[in-house]
Scaffold this active site. Structure first.
Site, PDB file in Angstrom:
ATOM      1  N   ALA A 131       0.880  -1.164   0.000  1.00 41.15           N
ATOM      2  CA  ALA A 131       0.000   0.000   0.000  1.00 41.15           C
ATOM      3  C   ALA A 131       0.919   1.215   0.000  1.00 41.15           C
ATOM      4  O   ALA A 131       2.093   1.117   0.359  1.00 41.15           O
ATOM      5  CB  ALA A 131      -0.896  -0.017   1.225  1.00 41.15           C
ATOM      6  N   GLU A 173      -1.118  -8.741  -0.447  1.00 38.82           N
ATOM      7  CA  GLU A 173      -2.512  -8.953  -0.031  1.00 38.82           C
ATOM      8  C   GLU A 173      -3.461  -8.905  -1.231  1.00 38.82           C
ATOM      9  O   GLU A 173      -4.403  -9.693  -1.321  1.00 38.82           O
ATOM     10  CB  GLU A 173      -2.912  -7.907   1.015  1.00 38.82           C
ATOM     11  CG  GLU A 173      -2.108  -8.065   2.299  1.00 38.82           C
ATOM     12  CD  GLU A 173      -2.570  -7.105   3.378  1.00 38.82           C
ATOM     13  OE1 GLU A 173      -2.259  -5.918   3.258  1.00 38.82           O
ATOM     14  OE2 GLU A 173      -3.237  -7.554   4.323  1.00 38.82           O
TER      15      GLU A 173
HETATM   16  C1  HXC Z   1       5.042   4.258  -1.493  1.00 34.60           C
HETATM   17  C2  HXC Z   1       6.855   3.271  -2.469  1.00 34.60           C
HETATM   18  C3  HXC Z   1       6.519   2.015  -1.897  1.00 34.60           C
HETATM   19  C4  HXC Z   1       5.369   1.973  -1.076  1.00 34.60           C
HETATM   20  C5  HXC Z   1       8.317   1.767  -3.055  1.00 34.60           C
HETATM   21  N1  HXC Z   1       7.961   3.055  -3.179  1.00 34.60           N
HETATM   22  N2  HXC Z   1       7.447   1.111  -2.265  1.00 34.60           N
HETATM   23  N3  HXC Z   1       6.127   4.365  -2.281  1.00 34.60           N
HETATM   24  N4  HXC Z   1       4.662   3.108  -0.906  1.00 34.60           N
HETATM   25  N5  HXC Z   1       4.940   0.826  -0.511  1.00 34.60           N
HETATM   26  C6  HXC Z   1       8.641   4.089  -3.937  1.00 34.60           C
HETATM   27  C7  HXC Z   1       9.936   4.536  -3.264  1.00 34.60           C
HETATM   28  O1  HXC Z   1       9.686   5.459  -2.244  1.00 34.60           O
HETATM   29  C8  HXC Z   1      10.676   5.141  -4.433  1.00 34.60           C
HETATM   30  O2  HXC Z   1      10.169   6.429  -4.683  1.00 34.60           O
HETATM   31  C9  HXC Z   1      10.261   4.240  -5.600  1.00 34.60           C
HETATM   32  O3  HXC Z   1       9.050   3.611  -5.206  1.00 34.60           O
HETATM   33  C10 HXC Z   1      11.284   3.160  -5.901  1.00 34.60           C
HETATM   34  O4  HXC Z   1      11.554   2.457  -4.702  1.00 34.60           O
HETATM   35  P1  HXC Z   1      13.032   2.170  -4.162  1.00 34.60           P
HETATM   36  O5  HXC Z   1      12.939   1.895  -2.711  1.00 34.60           O
HETATM   37  O6  HXC Z   1      13.978   3.251  -4.581  1.00 34.60           O
HETATM   38  O7  HXC Z   1      13.392   0.846  -4.968  1.00 34.60           O
HETATM   39  P2  HXC Z   1      14.385  -0.321  -4.553  1.00 34.60           P
HETATM   40  O8  HXC Z   1      15.645   0.251  -3.957  1.00 34.60           O
HETATM   41  O9  HXC Z   1      14.499  -1.198  -5.746  1.00 34.60           O
HETATM   42  O10 HXC Z   1      13.661  -1.107  -3.374  1.00 34.60           O
HETATM   43  C11 HXC Z   1      12.475  -1.832  -3.637  1.00 34.60           C
HETATM   44  C12 HXC Z   1      11.762  -2.203  -2.304  1.00 34.60           C
HETATM   45  C13 HXC Z   1      11.542  -0.906  -1.477  1.00 34.60           C
HETATM   46  C14 HXC Z   1      12.621  -3.181  -1.518  1.00 34.60           C
HETATM   47  C15 HXC Z   1      10.447  -2.864  -2.679  1.00 34.60           C
HETATM   48  O11 HXC Z   1      10.942   0.091  -2.320  1.00 34.60           O
HETATM   49  C16 HXC Z   1      10.658  -1.109  -0.290  1.00 34.60           C
HETATM   50  O12 HXC Z   1      11.078  -1.654   0.713  1.00 34.60           O
HETATM   51  N6  HXC Z   1       9.413  -0.612  -0.373  1.00 34.60           N
HETATM   52  C17 HXC Z   1       8.467  -0.651   0.715  1.00 34.60           C
HETATM   53  C18 HXC Z   1       7.964  -2.061   0.907  1.00 34.60           C
HETATM   54  C19 HXC Z   1       6.960  -2.113   2.044  1.00 34.60           C
HETATM   55  O13 HXC Z   1       7.304  -1.787   3.193  1.00 34.60           O
HETATM   56  N7  HXC Z   1       5.737  -2.495   1.759  1.00 34.60           N
HETATM   57  C20 HXC Z   1       4.669  -2.526   2.750  1.00 34.60           C
HETATM   58  C21 HXC Z   1       4.021  -1.196   2.796  1.00 34.60           C
HETATM   59  S1  HXC Z   1       2.824  -1.131   4.113  1.00 34.60           S
HETATM   60  P3  HXC Z   1      11.121   7.705  -4.834  1.00 34.60           P
HETATM   61  O14 HXC Z   1      10.161   8.842  -4.935  1.00 34.60           O
HETATM   62  O15 HXC Z   1      12.023   7.729  -3.650  1.00 34.60           O
HETATM   63  O16 HXC Z   1      11.862   7.416  -6.124  1.00 34.60           O
HETATM   64  C22 HXC Z   1       1.503  -1.890   3.504  1.00 34.60           C
HETATM   65  C23 HXC Z   1       0.337  -1.918   4.452  1.00 34.60           C
HETATM   66  C24 HXC Z   1      -0.771  -2.693   3.882  1.00 34.60           C
HETATM   67  O17 HXC Z   1       1.448  -2.380   2.418  1.00 34.60           O
HETATM   68  C25 HXC Z   1      -1.971  -2.454   4.700  1.00 34.60           C
HETATM   69  C26 HXC Z   1      -3.174  -3.057   4.083  1.00 34.60           C
HETATM   70  C27 HXC Z   1      -3.404  -2.786   2.653  1.00 34.60           C
END
Ligand code: HXC
Length: 256
Positions: A65, A111
């Site tokens: 998300a 999810e």
């Molecule tokens: C918003 C996100 C995002 C996310 C990535 N981005 N995931 N933005 N929400 N979930 C954005 C980054 O900020 C970045 O934007 C761009 O996408 C590229 O991501 P990078 O991190 O630079 O890429 P990379 O180094 O290849 O790493 C990939 C990754 C990492 C390992 C997937 O992005 C990551 O850890 N993302 C978050 C994963 C996460 O925690 N997911 C759960 C979210 S909570 P910019 O602007 O900086 O270029 C959730 C709650 C669900 O899902 C609740 C119910 C629905």
């Protein structure tokens, strides 16, 4: 019709939705889930569509998300607005939905994939619920669905540590139906969706209901429901056509 967060097309009898927020690794914001529900509403009404395929990019199905959208949220706003309430509509659909997953399927992205009827994964796919690392928990059914699929031990380890699993582990654990090479993902998933769309619509939708009953109630109730559905299928022309075609040694022509 164009969408801000999705690409939508029809491939034969398959409705194909591609999540399209490349700058955010397809992070799912409110706009995306609303557009997805709008598209799925249309596919459900459209008699020319027999199955649905949801996919992302080669790098990410969806990395969660949208954390940037969620970061400022507070309770009771989340509660009053029933934040995430609209996500579950994806799981309530009656037509079969396949997720074709490459790259990251994390948090809400995983999810969403779990709400689909099954997942076909590329060999570069990674699945996880890393919410604990953000100080939160999954909220769109991921804990319930993952635990039912992989059992308590693996689910507990994954959600408490936030670690993800690769495609091979996901296949061993029963999370995905099949793993294919990345270059073949879309073709293979489309072939699977087309094959499903070519079957009797009634039988396919009844089967989806029957499989979903497994998780909803007791074994006895599930068995009764499945038997009732089996009896009801004899009221359809597709049963006559399907069994008749077998007896006559010809391919069936199911009605639409
Ligand atoms: C918003 C996100 C995002 C996310 C990535 N981005 N995931 N933005 N929400 N979930 C954005 C980054 O900020 C970045 O934007 C761009 O996408 C590229 O991501 P990078 O991190 O630079 O890429 P990379 O180094 O290849 O790493 C990939 C990754 C990492 C390992 C997937 O992005 C990551 O850890 N993302 C978050 C994963 C996460 O925690 N997911 C759960 C979210 S909570 P910019 O602007 O900086 O270029 C959730 C709650 C669900 O899902 C609740 C119910 C629905």
């Amino acid at each position: 019709m164009t969408y801000e967060t999705l690409l939508v097309e029809q491939a034969g009898a398959v409705g194909l939705v591609t999540l399209n927020r490349p700058d955010a690794l397809n992070a799912i914001n409110t706009r995306l889930i609303d557009e997805l529900n709008q598209v799925l509403d249309g596919f459900e009404r459209d008699a020319s569509i027999g199955s649905i395929l949801i996919t992302g990019s080669r790098k990410a199905f969806a990395a969660g998300a949208d954390v940037k959208e969620m970061a400022p949220l507070c309770f009771p706003g989340t509660y009053l607005d029933d934040f995430l309430g609209r996500w579950d509509r994806v799981a309530q659909r009656r037509k079969p939905i396949i997720a074709a997953v490459a790259g990251h399927a994390l948090g809400g992205g995983f999810e969403l994939a779990l709400m689909c009827d099954f997942i076909i994964a590329a060999d570069n796919a990674r699945f996880g619920l890393p919410e604990v690392k953000l100080g939160v928990i999954p909220g769109a059914g991921g804990v319930q669905r993952l635990t039912r699929l992989v059992g308590r031990a693996k689910a507990m380890e994954m959600v408490l540590s936030g670690r993800s699993m690769d495609a091979a582990e996901a296949e061993r654990a029963g999370v995905v139906a099949r793993v294919v090479p990345l270059a073949e993902l879309l073709d293979q998933a489309l072939a699977s969706a087309q094959a499903i769309a070519a079957q009797s619509r009634t039988a396919v939708m009844m089967l989806k209901e029957c499989v979903n009953r497994v998780d909803e109630g007791s074994m006895a109730e599930g068995l009764r429901f499945e038997r009732r559905m089996f009896q009801a299928v004899f009221a359809t022309p597709d049963q006559k056509e399907g069994m008749g075609a077998f007896v006559e040694k010809r391919p069936p022509q199911f009605g639409r």
